[in-house]
Design a protein around this motif. Sequence first.
Motif, PDB file in Angstrom:
ATOM      1  N   LEU A  39       0.715  -1.172   0.091  1.00 24.74           N
ATOM      2  CA  LEU A  39       0.054  -0.015   0.027  1.00 24.74           C
ATOM      3  C   LEU A  39       0.762   1.462  -0.127  1.00 24.74           C
ATOM      4  CD1 LEU A  39      -2.792  -1.123   2.677  1.00 24.74           C
ATOM      5  CD2 LEU A  39      -3.046  -0.688   0.201  1.00 24.74           C
ATOM      6  N   GLY A  40       0.063   2.360  -0.621  1.00 22.48           N
ATOM      7  CA  GLY A  40       0.892   3.652  -0.326  1.00 22.48           C
ATOM      8  C   GLY A  40       1.590   4.056  -1.838  1.00 22.48           C
ATOM      9  N   ALA A  41       0.857   3.416  -3.036  1.00 23.49           N
ATOM     10  CA  ALA A  41       1.289   3.787  -4.115  1.00 23.49           C
ATOM     11  C   ALA A  41       0.152   4.135  -5.222  1.00 23.49           C
ATOM     12  CB  ALA A  41       2.024   2.714  -5.053  1.00 23.49           C
ATOM     13  N   TYR A  42      -1.167   4.057  -4.839  1.00 24.06           N
ATOM     14  CA  TYR A  42      -2.174   4.284  -5.612  1.00 24.06           C
ATOM     15  C   TYR A  42      -3.370   4.936  -4.958  1.00 24.06           C
ATOM     16  CZ  TYR A  42       0.034   0.076  -7.608  1.00 24.06           C
ATOM     17  OH  TYR A  42       0.872  -0.949  -7.852  1.00 24.06           O
ATOM     18  N   ARG A  43      -4.110   5.567  -5.842  1.00 20.20           N
ATOM     19  CA  ARG A  43      -5.389   6.259  -5.140  1.00 20.20           C
ATOM     20  C   ARG A  43      -6.461   5.817  -6.360  1.00 20.20           C
ATOM     21  NH1 ARG A  43      -3.886   7.182  -0.840  1.00 20.20           N
ATOM     22  NH2 ARG A  43      -4.255   9.031   0.430  1.00 20.20           N
ATOM     23  N   ALA A  52     -10.128   8.578  -2.311  1.00 21.49           N
ATOM     24  CA  ALA A  52      -9.716   8.655  -1.095  1.00 21.49           C
ATOM     25  C   ALA A  52      -9.406   7.025  -0.672  1.00 21.49           C
ATOM     26  CB  ALA A  52     -10.233   9.393   0.062  1.00 21.49           C
ATOM     27  N   THR A  53      -9.375   5.976  -1.575  1.00 18.56           N
ATOM     28  CA  THR A  53      -9.360   4.855  -1.412  1.00 18.56           C
ATOM     29  C   THR A  53      -8.188   4.156  -2.181  1.00 18.56           C
ATOM     30  OG1 THR A  53     -11.714   4.708  -0.583  1.00 18.56           O
ATOM     31  CG2 THR A  53     -10.594   2.783  -1.235  1.00 18.56           C
ATOM     32  N   GLU A  54      -7.604   3.609  -1.811  1.00 18.50           N
ATOM     33  CA  GLU A  54      -6.460   2.616  -2.554  1.00 18.50           C
ATOM     34  C   GLU A  54      -6.713   1.383  -2.707  1.00 18.50           C
ATOM     35  OE1 GLU A  54      -2.893   3.312  -0.614  1.00 18.50           O
ATOM     36  OE2 GLU A  54      -1.546   2.371  -1.862  1.00 18.50           O
ATOM     37  N   ARG A  55      -6.616   0.844  -3.856  1.00 23.18           N
ATOM     38  CA  ARG A  55      -6.896  -0.707  -4.133  1.00 23.18           C
ATOM     39  C   ARG A  55      -5.480  -1.175  -4.767  1.00 23.18           C
ATOM     40  NH1 ARG A  55     -12.736  -1.682  -5.042  1.00 23.18           N
ATOM     41  NH2 ARG A  55     -13.416   0.343  -3.803  1.00 23.18           N
ATOM     42  N   VAL A  56      -5.249  -2.396  -4.453  1.00 20.81           N
ATOM     43  CA  VAL A  56      -3.832  -3.110  -4.788  1.00 20.81           C
ATOM     44  C   VAL A  56      -4.764  -4.494  -5.147  1.00 20.81           C
ATOM     45  CG1 VAL A  56      -1.795  -4.042  -4.129  1.00 20.81           C
ATOM     46  CG2 VAL A  56      -2.352  -1.898  -3.273  1.00 20.81           C
ATOM     47  N   TYR A  57      -4.520  -4.562  -6.545  1.00 18.65           N
ATOM     48  CA  TYR A  57      -5.084  -5.922  -7.331  1.00 18.65           C
ATOM     49  C   TYR A  57      -4.182  -7.002  -7.300  1.00 18.65           C
ATOM     50  CZ  TYR A  57      -8.791  -2.449  -8.670  1.00 18.65           C
ATOM     51  OH  TYR A  57      -9.808  -1.325  -8.660  1.00 18.65           O
ATOM     52  N   THR A  58      -4.747  -8.343  -7.714  1.00 14.91           N
ATOM     53  CA  THR A  58      -3.950  -9.174  -8.065  1.00 14.91           C
ATOM     54  C   THR A  58      -3.172  -9.748  -6.503  1.00 14.91           C
ATOM     55  OG1 THR A  58      -3.440  -8.495 -10.234  1.00 14.91           O
ATOM     56  CG2 THR A  58      -2.481 -10.530  -9.656  1.00 14.91           C
ATOM     57  N   LEU A  59      -3.623  -9.677  -5.560  1.00 17.23           N
ATOM     58  CA  LEU A  59      -3.259  -9.916  -4.370  1.00 17.23           C
ATOM     59  C   LEU A  59      -2.608 -11.363  -4.329  1.00 17.23           C
ATOM     60  CD1 LEU A  59      -5.201  -8.703  -1.311  1.00 17.23           C
ATOM     61  CD2 LEU A  59      -3.253  -7.771  -2.157  1.00 17.23           C
ATOM     62  N   VAL A  60      -3.110 -12.343  -5.021  1.00 16.62           N
ATOM     63  CA  VAL A  60      -2.829 -13.562  -5.010  1.00 16.62           C
ATOM     64  C   VAL A  60      -1.267 -13.921  -5.696  1.00 16.62           C
ATOM     65  CG1 VAL A  60      -3.698 -14.053  -7.385  1.00 16.62           C
ATOM     66  CG2 VAL A  60      -3.521 -15.900  -5.910  1.00 16.62           C
ATOM     67  N   ALA A  61      -0.747 -12.771  -6.586  1.00 20.37           N
ATOM     68  CA  ALA A  61       0.537 -12.840  -6.920  1.00 20.37           C
ATOM     69  C   ALA A  61       1.383 -11.912  -6.120  1.00 20.37           C
ATOM     70  CB  ALA A  61       0.602 -12.553  -8.163  1.00 20.37           C
ATOM     71  N   ARG A  62       1.064 -11.383  -5.230  1.00 21.38           N
ATOM     72  CA  ARG A  62       1.852 -10.470  -4.325  1.00 21.38           C
ATOM     73  C   ARG A  62       2.561 -10.989  -3.264  1.00 21.38           C
ATOM     74  NH1 ARG A  62       1.278  -5.270  -6.393  1.00 21.38           N
ATOM     75  NH2 ARG A  62      -0.233  -5.148  -8.044  1.00 21.38           N
ATOM     76  N   ASP A  63       1.758 -11.962  -2.574  1.00 24.48           N
ATOM     77  CA  ASP A  63       2.548 -12.573  -1.254  1.00 24.48           C
ATOM     78  C   ASP A  63       1.934 -13.949  -1.095  1.00 24.48           C
ATOM     79  OD1 ASP A  63       4.079 -11.292   1.305  1.00 24.48           O
ATOM     80  OD2 ASP A  63       2.743 -13.218   1.677  1.00 24.48           O
ATOM     81  N   PRO A  64       2.758 -14.999  -0.823  1.00 22.07           N
ATOM     82  CA  PRO A  64       2.359 -16.129  -0.750  1.00 22.07           C
ATOM     83  C   PRO A  64       0.973 -16.503   0.495  1.00 22.07           C
ATOM     84  CG  PRO A  64       4.698 -16.155  -0.463  1.00 22.07           C
ATOM     85  CD  PRO A  64       4.008 -14.896  -0.562  1.00 22.07           C
ATOM     86  N   VAL A  65       0.939 -15.639   1.432  1.00 27.64           N
ATOM     87  CA  VAL A  65      -0.184 -15.601   2.574  1.00 27.64           C
ATOM     88  C   VAL A  65      -1.649 -15.588   1.640  1.00 27.64           C
ATOM     89  CG1 VAL A  65      -0.245 -13.112   2.806  1.00 27.64           C
ATOM     90  CG2 VAL A  65      -0.963 -14.947   4.488  1.00 27.64           C
ATOM     91  N   PHE A  66      -1.733 -14.695   0.670  1.00 28.75           N
ATOM     92  CA  PHE A  66      -2.803 -14.494  -0.066  1.00 28.75           C
ATOM     93  C   PHE A  66      -3.193 -15.882  -0.778  1.00 28.75           C
ATOM     94  CE2 PHE A  66      -1.577 -10.324   0.754  1.00 28.75           C
ATOM     95  CZ  PHE A  66      -2.563  -9.927   1.509  1.00 28.75           C
ATOM     96  N   GLN A  67      -1.960 -16.436  -1.471  1.00 25.81           N
ATOM     97  CA  GLN A  67      -2.292 -17.797  -2.147  1.00 25.81           C
ATOM     98  C   GLN A  67      -3.012 -18.768  -1.034  1.00 25.81           C
ATOM     99  OE1 GLN A  67       1.215 -19.128  -4.000  1.00 25.81           O
ATOM    100  NE2 GLN A  67       1.605 -16.918  -4.665  1.00 25.81           N
ATOM    101  N   ALA A  94      -6.717  -5.629  -2.208  1.00 27.54           N
ATOM    102  CA  ALA A  94      -6.847  -4.651  -0.960  1.00 27.54           C
ATOM    103  C   ALA A  94      -7.512  -3.576  -1.016  1.00 27.54           C
ATOM    104  CB  ALA A  94      -5.240  -4.698  -0.431  1.00 27.54           C
ATOM    105  N   ILE A  95      -8.253  -3.142  -0.073  1.00 28.13           N
ATOM    106  CA  ILE A  95      -8.973  -1.841   0.096  1.00 28.13           C
ATOM    107  C   ILE A  95      -8.600  -1.101   0.989  1.00 28.13           C
ATOM    108  CG2 ILE A  95     -11.321  -0.903  -0.429  1.00 28.13           C
ATOM    109  CD1 ILE A  95     -12.362  -3.368  -1.777  1.00 28.13           C
ATOM    110  N   CYS A  96      -8.073  -0.069   0.866  1.00 27.29           N
ATOM    111  CA  CYS A  96      -7.825   0.679   1.787  1.00 27.29           C
ATOM    112  C   CYS A  96      -8.503   2.064   2.034  1.00 27.29           C
ATOM    113  CB  CYS A  96      -6.064   1.136   1.929  1.00 27.29           C
ATOM    114  SG  CYS A  96      -5.541   1.974   3.437  1.00 27.29           S
ATOM    115  N   ILE A  97      -9.366   2.385   2.652  1.00 27.73           N
ATOM    116  CA  ILE A  97     -10.228   3.557   2.761  1.00 27.73           C
ATOM    117  C   ILE A  97      -9.629   4.591   3.800  1.00 27.73           C
ATOM    118  CG2 ILE A  97     -12.703   4.527   3.297  1.00 27.73           C
ATOM    119  CD1 ILE A  97     -13.944   1.867   2.674  1.00 27.73           C
ATOM    120  N   HIS A  98      -8.991   5.737   3.059  1.00 25.15           N
ATOM    121  CA  HIS A  98      -8.258   6.603   3.903  1.00 25.15           C
ATOM    122  C   HIS A  98      -9.327   7.534   4.535  1.00 25.15           C
ATOM    123  CE1 HIS A  98      -4.293   5.790   2.881  1.00 25.15           C
ATOM    124  NE2 HIS A  98      -4.864   5.158   1.489  1.00 25.15           N
TER     125      HIS A  98
END
Length: 270
Positions: A39-43, A52-67, A94-98
């Motif tokens: 988180l921290g790169a998108y709006r 004012a919300t940040e979304r990070v898609y494709t979590l499944v490829a970003r960290d094994p915990v999401f797999q 991920a959905i981060c509501i600021h």
Amino acid sequence: MFDPAAAEDEIRTRGYTLLPGFLDAEWLTRVRAALDRELGAYRGRNNFEGEATERVYTLVARDPVFQDIVEDTRVLALCDRFLDPNYLLTGSLAICIHPGESPQPWHNDDAFYPLPRPRPMVSLSTMVAVDDFTADNGATEMIPGSHLWSEADIGGDYRSGERETDPDFAERMAGLGIGIEMPAGTCLVFAGNLLHRGGANRTDQPRRGFSIQYCQPWARTQENYFLTVPQQQARTMSARLQALLGYSIHPPFMGHAAGRHPRKYLLGED
Ligand SMILES: O=C(O)CCC(=O)C(=O)O
């Protein structure tokens, strides 16, 4: 204690259920570490994503915990009850509501399938709280029972996602939604045809959550995992996860790759 029959019943009647303690302490720590990194790169780019919300898609490829989470047996047990065999992963974000974010437009996650309501869900969604979800920080709001509504019950153009083009729509929905307050680690599982929205964040802290969504095996997925999960990475994943990503056949031959089973194609097998 997870009771799949009771959870199924709640989803059928009111459209959603809660799985308390879905993330244990270790998973929650790993999820938070992954989101701290991502988180921290998108709006958001529009009112639906939330400016004012940040979304990070494709979590499944970003960290094994999401797999691991995508393959969670409790959620898959519910998918088994609502979706056809060979169902697919359609979203993992991920959905981060600021602070300062306003409520999202009411919508349902499978609204873009042009099938008239009332109808069965085409997808099953989850929303997992990474921070405590409160009425003030943007807890997801649900309209219980709205998964059973017809087109006429809903009325208006709620599918655009950009805005509610029917001026009466928001007014008619007012008072029907309830904020789902839940401690971090809880998983909210809900029908793809249930009206809901992200709430307003009136606090000075972000509200982090993530959503894993599954859809019928004959429906087009929201995310194109063939492009966003490199094949090299997909080869290292479990056979179950590969199938969820689309390296699977929905009989008789939906999903084939040049006439071959896509998993064999991926692995270079005959
Ligand atoms: O962030 C939330 O609580 C809900 C978000 C949501 O429903 C969506 O973006 O589809």
